[in-house]
Write a protein that holds these residues in place. Structure first.
Motif, PDB file in Angstrom:
ATOM      1  N   GLN A   1      -1.186  -7.804   6.898  1.00 23.64           N
ATOM      2  CA  GLN A   1      -0.527  -6.680   6.253  1.00 23.64           C
ATOM      3  C   GLN A   1       0.850  -6.430   6.847  1.00 23.64           C
TER       4      GLN A   1
ATOM      5  N   HIS B   1      -1.268   2.974  -6.647  1.00 25.30           N
ATOM      6  CA  HIS B   1      -1.137   2.031  -5.538  1.00 25.30           C
ATOM      7  C   HIS B   1      -2.397   2.053  -4.674  1.00 25.30           C
TER       8      HIS B   1
ATOM      9  N   ASP C   1      -1.875  -5.328   2.274  1.00 27.48           N
ATOM     10  CA  ASP C   1      -2.327  -6.661   2.669  1.00 27.48           C
ATOM     11  C   ASP C   1      -2.519  -7.544   1.429  1.00 27.48           C
ATOM     12  N   THR C   2      -1.619  -7.364   0.473  1.00 21.90           N
ATOM     13  CA  THR C   2      -1.656  -8.102  -0.788  1.00 21.90           C
ATOM     14  C   THR C   2      -0.921  -9.440  -0.644  1.00 21.90           C
ATOM     15  N   THR C   3      -0.871 -10.187  -1.726  1.00 16.45           N
ATOM     16  CA  THR C   3      -0.180 -11.484  -1.685  1.00 16.45           C
ATOM     17  C   THR C   3       1.336 -11.322  -1.595  1.00 16.45           C
ATOM     18  N   ASP C   4       1.842 -10.168  -2.025  1.00 18.03           N
ATOM     19  CA  ASP C   4       3.278  -9.902  -1.932  1.00 18.03           C
ATOM     20  C   ASP C   4       3.488  -8.503  -1.365  1.00 18.03           C
ATOM     21  N   PRO C   5       3.177  -8.303  -0.073  1.00 17.13           N
ATOM     22  CA  PRO C   5       3.262  -6.955   0.486  1.00 17.13           C
ATOM     23  C   PRO C   5       4.674  -6.387   0.497  1.00 17.13           C
ATOM     24  N   ALA C   6       5.689  -7.243   0.613  1.00 18.36           N
ATOM     25  CA  ALA C   6       7.063  -6.744   0.649  1.00 18.36           C
ATOM     26  C   ALA C   6       7.421  -6.033  -0.654  1.00 18.36           C
ATOM     27  N   ALA C   7       7.007  -6.623  -1.777  1.00 20.31           N
ATOM     28  CA  ALA C   7       7.285  -5.994  -3.068  1.00 20.31           C
ATOM     29  C   ALA C   7       6.545  -4.671  -3.219  1.00 20.31           C
ATOM     30  N   ASP C   8       5.290  -4.655  -2.768  1.00 24.72           N
ATOM     31  CA  ASP C   8       4.510  -3.416  -2.845  1.00 24.72           C
ATOM     32  C   ASP C   8       5.128  -2.328  -1.968  1.00 24.72           C
TER      33      ASP C   8
ATOM     34  N   THR D   1       8.254  -2.041  -1.203  1.00 29.74           N
ATOM     35  CA  THR D   1       9.495  -1.592  -1.845  1.00 29.74           C
ATOM     36  C   THR D   1       9.196  -0.506  -2.868  1.00 29.74           C
TER      37      THR D   1
ATOM     38  N   ASP E   1       8.053  -8.052  10.162  1.00 30.43           N
ATOM     39  CA  ASP E   1       7.033  -9.090  10.313  1.00 30.43           C
ATOM     40  C   ASP E   1       5.737  -8.464  10.822  1.00 30.43           C
TER      41      ASP E   1
END
Length: 471
Positions: free
Chosen positions: A235, A260, A297-304, A306, A325
């Motif tokens: 995550q 979310h 802790d999704t496949t694209d946590p950075a987008a979530d 944001t 990181d």
């Protein structure tokens, strides 16, 4: 006259210890039976303040189910109360000893008996430490999600006894949702199995759920079958600063209303942030009134993150900083895990409340706690599992100051009353124990208390298991 009665009672207790210890030694090795008063006294308390504790007659540390059965048969035969214990990290006095009792410490029953990646279950003894189980199942690509702040020391048996939660509850739920089946030694020494190890099962009453959260008052858990999940991706954490607790709570409401599902959504108020910085020099921003930590802790946590950050800014966040990181994320989580320890260091002692309210009322609770702190002239830090409305207002006080101790207790009770007024509950994960007996009765009412006592009577007719707890 009163003194002579007390001395007579002490003499009776001294005589009774002899046959009790002798009977226990008939089925236990000598090293499993502790009678030195200095040693037994160290098992008298958990970590709660303002909770009375008695002097155990003996402490036993069994290693097998059969030894636990022997303890319970002996206690039933001699009509001696038994207080089951784990690591004693609890915060409600549920593990506190009573005078003349057998303390049944289960910490030596610490084997992980099975990890099955196909069925996604683990079978464990009650003394297994939460973090040890998490690491063991992680080697199989699995996870055991419940993670109390004390996860490095607390045991699975204790987690089951108090129905504990953790930082990840907002997405993954609490201990009760992961306990599939139990082996339980009843008060008379009989062994009963509940539940299942299948993915589904609705045969009969759900006795497994009944034991989860029963605080050792119905039986002694000696084995648990736990559900596991696939290990999620690492995550990433975001920290958002707010100029008020109300604004942070508004952000929580916006995040949940938009659908979310963060893996973590935690709140630390200014008092808590300062306490953590003072203790661990972590460099958290002390200019903020409330710090919200969110993680995915999704496949694209950075987008979530944001998208979540935008909601925080819309709620008035003064700064939103996503971790770069996993290492930076872990540092932020460590700060959150240190919160209660850091608040204890402020004055030396704390009373940790555990009020859970609907998410929509979270802001009202935060504001109310601030008013209560001002009213009683006390330092009260608030740390919360904000995603599920579970708050831990923590009253800091000096036990050597009688007036401050009195005010601490009164403020604690006023916070619980506020939680009930807001449609909440007196405990989201710490349990009732001794600390909240009066408040349990207020929450569930006289009929509820009557029914709970009736359940207790069925499982423990002699009232030997953890007497004086819950109600």
């Amino acid at each position: 006259m009163i003194v002579s009665r007390i001395e007579a009672r002490r003499d009776e207790d001294t005589v009774a210890v002899g046959p009790l210890v002798g009977r226990l030694l008939d089925g236990l090795p000598p090293e499993a039976v502790l009678t030195d008063p200095d040693i037994t006294a160290s098992y008298a308390n958990d970590m709660a303040s303002f909770c009375p504790a008695g002097a155990p007659a003996v402490v036993v540390l069994p290693r097998t189910v059969e030894q636990v059965q022997h303890v319970m048969r002996t206690a039933t035969a001699l009509r001696v109360p038994v207080v089951p214990q784990g690591a004693r990290t609890g915060l409600s006095g549920a593990a506190n000893a009573t005078d003349g009792c057998v303390v049944l410490s289960l910490t030596r029953m610490d084997a992980i008996l099975e990890i099955n990646p196909v069925d996604r279950v683990a079978v464990v003894e009650p003394g297994v430490v939460n973090a040890a189980l998490s690491r063991a199942v992680g080697e199989h690509g699995l996870s055991y999600p419940p993670d109390p702040s004390s996860w490095e020391t607390c045991t699975i048996g204790g987690n089951i006894g108090t129905a504990s939660g953790g930082l990840c509850c907002v997405k993954y739920g609490v201990t009760a949702e992961y306990v599939l089946g139990l082996d339980v030694v009843l008060a008379d020494g009989r062994l009963m199995s509940t539940g299942r190890r299948t993915a589904k099962g609705v045969a009969g009453y759900d006795l497994t759920r009944l034991f989860v959260g029963s605080e050792g008052s119905l039986g002694v858990v000696v084995r648990a079958t736990l559900a596991l999940r696939p290990k999620p991706p690492e995550q990433l954490v975001l920290a958002a600063e707010f100029a008020s607790g109300a604004a942070a709570c508004d952000a929580v409401c916006r995040i949940m209303a938009c659908g979310h599902v963060p893996s973590l959504l935690e709140l630390m108020d200014r008092t808590t942030v300062k306490a953590v910085n003072d203790m661990a020099r972590m460099g958290l921003p002390e200019s903020t009134e409330a710090l919200l930590l969110a993680a995915f802790d999704t496949t694209d946590p950075a987008a979530d993150l944001t998208a979540l950050g935008a909601l925080c800014e819309a709620a008035g966040a003064t700064q939103v900083v996503p971790a770069e990181d996993a290492a930076e994320s872990e540092l932020l989580l460590q700060a959150r895990r240190l919160s209660l320890v850091a608040l204890e260091a402020v004055k030396g002692t704390t009373m940790i409340d555990d009020v859970c309210v609907p998410r929509s009322r979270l802001g009202e609770l935060i504001d109310g706690v601030e008013r209560i702190a001002e009213k009683y002239r006390l330092t009260i830090g608030v740390v919360a599992h904000a995603g599920d409305g579970n708050t831990h207002p923590t009253v800091c006080f000096d036990t050597q100051d009688p007036d401050e101790s009195r005010r601490a207790r009164e403020s604690f009770d006023e916070i619980m009353a506020l939680g009930l007024e807001l449609g909440g509950t007196i405990t989201g994960e710490h349990g009732v124990g001794v600390l909240k007996k009066e408040w349990l009765a207020r929450e569930i009412g006289p009929v509820g208390v009557e029914m709970q006592r009736a359940v207790k009577q069925v499982f423990d007719p002699l009232n030997l298991l953890n007497p004086g707890k819950l109600f």
